[in-house]
Write a protein that holds these residues in place. Structure first.
Motif, PDB file in Angstrom:
ATOM      1  N   LEU A   1      -4.044   0.175  -5.181  1.00 18.52           N
ATOM      2  CA  LEU A   1      -4.761   0.214  -3.904  1.00 18.52           C
ATOM      3  C   LEU A   1      -6.001  -0.681  -3.928  1.00 18.52           C
ATOM      4  CD1 LEU A   1      -4.439   3.985  -2.982  1.00 18.52           C
ATOM      5  CD2 LEU A   1      -3.298   2.048  -1.919  1.00 18.52           C
ATOM      6  N   VAL A   2      -6.692  -0.721  -5.071  1.00 23.06           N
ATOM      7  CA  VAL A   2      -7.854  -1.613  -5.195  1.00 23.06           C
ATOM      8  C   VAL A   2      -7.396  -3.068  -5.087  1.00 23.06           C
ATOM      9  CG1 VAL A   2      -9.600  -2.447  -6.810  1.00 23.06           C
ATOM     10  CG2 VAL A   2      -9.302  -0.008  -6.461  1.00 23.06           C
ATOM     11  N   ARG A   3      -6.275  -3.386  -5.727  1.00 21.50           N
ATOM     12  CA  ARG A   3      -5.747  -4.751  -5.639  1.00 21.50           C
ATOM     13  C   ARG A   3      -5.373  -5.089  -4.200  1.00 21.50           C
ATOM     14  NH1 ARG A   3      -1.032  -5.335  -9.294  1.00 21.50           N
ATOM     15  NH2 ARG A   3      -2.591  -4.808 -10.841  1.00 21.50           N
ATOM     16  N   ALA A   4      -4.758  -4.135  -3.486  1.00 22.63           N
ATOM     17  CA  ALA A   4      -4.396  -4.365  -2.079  1.00 22.63           C
ATOM     18  C   ALA A   4      -5.645  -4.599  -1.236  1.00 22.63           C
ATOM     19  CB  ALA A   4      -3.609  -3.178  -1.532  1.00 22.63           C
ATOM     20  N   ALA A   5      -6.710  -3.852  -1.515  1.00 23.44           N
ATOM     21  CA  ALA A   5      -7.956  -4.043  -0.765  1.00 23.44           C
ATOM     22  C   ALA A   5      -8.527  -5.440  -0.999  1.00 23.44           C
ATOM     23  CB  ALA A   5      -8.971  -2.980  -1.161  1.00 23.44           C
ATOM     24  N   TRP A   6      -8.495  -5.925  -2.242  1.00 22.73           N
ATOM     25  CA  TRP A   6      -9.028  -7.262  -2.523  1.00 22.73           C
ATOM     26  C   TRP A   6      -8.158  -8.355  -1.923  1.00 22.73           C
ATOM     27  CZ3 TRP A   6     -13.729  -8.380  -3.282  1.00 22.73           C
ATOM     28  CH2 TRP A   6     -14.571  -7.485  -3.924  1.00 22.73           C
ATOM     29  N   ILE A   7      -6.854  -8.130  -1.896  1.00 25.08           N
ATOM     30  CA  ILE A   7      -5.973  -9.107  -1.235  1.00 25.08           C
ATOM     31  C   ILE A   7      -6.307  -9.168   0.251  1.00 25.08           C
ATOM     32  CG2 ILE A   7      -3.578  -9.572  -0.564  1.00 25.08           C
ATOM     33  CD1 ILE A   7      -2.738  -8.404  -3.291  1.00 25.08           C
ATOM     34  N   ALA A   8      -6.528  -8.006   0.873  1.00 24.32           N
ATOM     35  CA  ALA A   8      -6.882  -7.978   2.300  1.00 24.32           C
ATOM     36  C   ALA A   8      -8.223  -8.661   2.549  1.00 24.32           C
ATOM     37  CB  ALA A   8      -6.916  -6.535   2.802  1.00 24.32           C
ATOM     38  N   ILE A   9      -9.191  -8.436   1.676  1.00 25.58           N
ATOM     39  CA  ILE A   9     -10.503  -9.075   1.820  1.00 25.58           C
ATOM     40  C   ILE A   9     -10.368 -10.593   1.691  1.00 25.58           C
ATOM     41  CG2 ILE A   9     -12.751  -9.373   0.691  1.00 25.58           C
ATOM     42  CD1 ILE A   9     -12.639  -6.320   0.131  1.00 25.58           C
ATOM     43  N   ALA A  10      -9.551 -11.046   0.741  1.00 18.20           N
ATOM     44  CA  ALA A  10      -9.341 -12.492   0.565  1.00 18.20           C
ATOM     45  C   ALA A  10      -8.689 -13.086   1.813  1.00 18.20           C
ATOM     46  CB  ALA A  10      -8.471 -12.747  -0.662  1.00 18.20           C
ATOM     47  N   TRP A  11      -7.750 -12.372   2.412  1.00 22.42           N
ATOM     48  CA  TRP A  11      -7.096 -12.870   3.623  1.00 22.42           C
ATOM     49  C   TRP A  11      -8.089 -12.958   4.781  1.00 22.42           C
ATOM     50  CZ3 TRP A  11      -2.928 -15.425   4.828  1.00 22.42           C
ATOM     51  CH2 TRP A  11      -2.602 -15.546   6.168  1.00 22.42           C
ATOM     52  N   ILE A  12      -8.930 -11.949   4.922  1.00 24.64           N
ATOM     53  CA  ILE A  12      -9.933 -11.966   5.994  1.00 24.64           C
ATOM     54  C   ILE A  12     -10.888 -13.147   5.801  1.00 24.64           C
ATOM     55  CG2 ILE A  12     -11.906 -10.707   6.966  1.00 24.64           C
ATOM     56  CD1 ILE A  12     -10.296  -8.117   6.308  1.00 24.64           C
ATOM     57  N   ALA A  13     -11.282 -13.402   4.558  1.00 25.74           N
ATOM     58  CA  ALA A  13     -12.156 -14.549   4.282  1.00 25.74           C
ATOM     59  C   ALA A  13     -11.449 -15.861   4.625  1.00 25.74           C
ATOM     60  CB  ALA A  13     -12.581 -14.539   2.814  1.00 25.74           C
ATOM     61  N   PHE A  14     -10.175 -15.973   4.273  1.00 29.45           N
ATOM     62  CA  PHE A  14      -9.392 -17.165   4.583  1.00 29.45           C
ATOM     63  C   PHE A  14      -9.324 -17.390   6.090  1.00 29.45           C
ATOM     64  CE2 PHE A  14      -5.142 -18.766   5.760  1.00 29.45           C
ATOM     65  CZ  PHE A  14      -5.248 -20.056   5.273  1.00 29.45           C
ATOM     66  N   GLU A  15      -9.016 -16.347   6.847  1.00 29.07           N
ATOM     67  CA  GLU A  15      -8.941 -16.477   8.305  1.00 29.07           C
ATOM     68  C   GLU A  15     -10.300 -16.823   8.911  1.00 29.07           C
ATOM     69  OE1 GLU A  15      -7.190 -13.285  10.457  1.00 29.07           O
ATOM     70  OE2 GLU A  15      -5.199 -14.097  10.152  1.00 29.07           O
TER      71      GLU A  15
ATOM     72  N   THR B   1       0.829  -1.208   0.000  1.00 26.02           N
ATOM     73  CA  THR B   1       0.000   0.000   0.000  1.00 26.02           C
ATOM     74  C   THR B   1       0.863   1.257   0.000  1.00 26.02           C
ATOM     75  OG1 THR B   1      -1.667  -1.235   1.215  1.00 26.02           O
ATOM     76  CG2 THR B   1      -1.906   1.135   1.183  1.00 26.02           C
ATOM     77  N   VAL B   2       1.953   1.245   0.761  1.00 29.97           N
ATOM     78  CA  VAL B   2       2.851   2.407   0.760  1.00 29.97           C
ATOM     79  C   VAL B   2       3.453   2.604  -0.629  1.00 29.97           C
ATOM     80  CG1 VAL B   2       5.069   3.248   1.666  1.00 29.97           C
ATOM     81  CG2 VAL B   2       3.332   2.371   3.216  1.00 29.97           C
ATOM     82  N   ARG B   3       3.781   1.515  -1.299  1.00 30.43           N
ATOM     83  CA  ARG B   3       4.315   1.614  -2.655  1.00 30.43           C
ATOM     84  C   ARG B   3       3.301   2.228  -3.622  1.00 30.43           C
ATOM     85  NH1 ARG B   3       4.179  -3.135  -6.132  1.00 30.43           N
ATOM     86  NH2 ARG B   3       4.072  -2.044  -8.097  1.00 30.43           N
ATOM     87  N   ALA B   4       2.035   1.930  -3.419  1.00 30.46           N
ATOM     88  CA  ALA B   4       0.993   2.420  -4.324  1.00 30.46           C
ATOM     89  C   ALA B   4       0.591   3.858  -4.029  1.00 30.46           C
ATOM     90  CB  ALA B   4      -0.238   1.524  -4.219  1.00 30.46           C
ATOM     91  N   THR B   5       0.852   4.340  -2.835  1.00 26.44           N
ATOM     92  CA  THR B   5       0.431   5.687  -2.446  1.00 26.44           C
ATOM     93  C   THR B   5       1.419   6.719  -2.988  1.00 26.44           C
ATOM     94  OG1 THR B   5      -0.466   4.751  -0.423  1.00 26.44           O
ATOM     95  CG2 THR B   5      -0.195   7.133  -0.489  1.00 26.44           C
ATOM     96  N   PRO B   6       0.919   7.744  -3.706  1.00 25.02           N
ATOM     97  CA  PRO B   6       1.835   8.779  -4.194  1.00 25.02           C
ATOM     98  C   PRO B   6       2.330   9.642  -3.041  1.00 25.02           C
ATOM     99  CG  PRO B   6      -0.423   9.271  -4.825  1.00 25.02           C
ATOM    100  CD  PRO B   6      -0.440   7.939  -4.151  1.00 25.02           C
ATOM    101  N   PHE B   7       3.590  10.048  -3.093  1.00 22.56           N
ATOM    102  CA  PHE B   7       4.187  10.860  -2.046  1.00 22.56           C
ATOM    103  C   PHE B   7       3.941  12.335  -2.311  1.00 22.56           C
ATOM    104  CE2 PHE B   7       6.616   6.911  -1.965  1.00 22.56           C
ATOM    105  CZ  PHE B   7       6.479   6.591  -0.637  1.00 22.56           C
ATOM    106  N   LEU B   8       3.984  13.152  -1.256  1.00 25.36           N
ATOM    107  CA  LEU B   8       3.687  14.578  -1.375  1.00 25.36           C
ATOM    108  C   LEU B   8       4.711  15.329  -2.223  1.00 25.36           C
ATOM    109  CD1 LEU B   8       2.571  15.325   2.288  1.00 25.36           C
ATOM    110  CD2 LEU B   8       1.131  15.002   0.278  1.00 25.36           C
ATOM    111  N   GLY B   9       5.970  14.940  -2.166  1.00 26.33           N
ATOM    112  CA  GLY B   9       7.005  15.653  -2.907  1.00 26.33           C
ATOM    113  C   GLY B   9       7.078  15.270  -4.371  1.00 26.33           C
TER     114      GLY B   9
END
Length: 100
Positions: free
Chosen positions: A48-62, A20-28
């Motif tokens: 960021l959308v891909r990161a959200a879906w990966i997180a959702i898949a992990w929550i479903a797995f757990e 997510t940090v990699r996907a977020t644009p920096f201020l400078g």
């Protein structure tokens, strides 16, 4: 099994934070033109959308693993309960004396 899940959860958390940090644009990091700004935002949003879906898949797995462990634990406790209870026959349990 629970320790393994805790280790996997920690590794996943570190991964998703880095992703997510990699996907977020920096201020400078300013874009010079509107097209360049749009391209950077579109790329970042896709990541960021891909990161959200990966997180959702992990929550479903757990969730599935948690329910499976809960069912397994309940089944094991029911099996132990049945073995300890004596089978019918014999005298009834002792009754305490009545009150005056």
């Amino acid at each position: 099994m629970l320790k393994l899940l805790a280790i996997l959860r920690t590794i996943f958390l570190i991964f998703i934070i880095g992703y997510t940090v990699r996907a977020t644009p920096f201020l400078g990091d300013y874009a010079r033109t509107f097209d360049e700004q749009y391209a950077r935002c579109a790329t970042g949003l896709g990541l960021l959308v891909r990161a959200a879906w990966i997180a959702i898949a992990w929550i479903a797995f757990e969730t599935v693993i948690g329910w499976w462990l809960a069912a397994r634990t309940a089944r094991a406790s029911r099996a132990k309960l049945g073995a300890d209870v004596p089978k019918g026959g014999g005298e009834p349990p002792f009754a305490p004396p009545g009150h005056r």
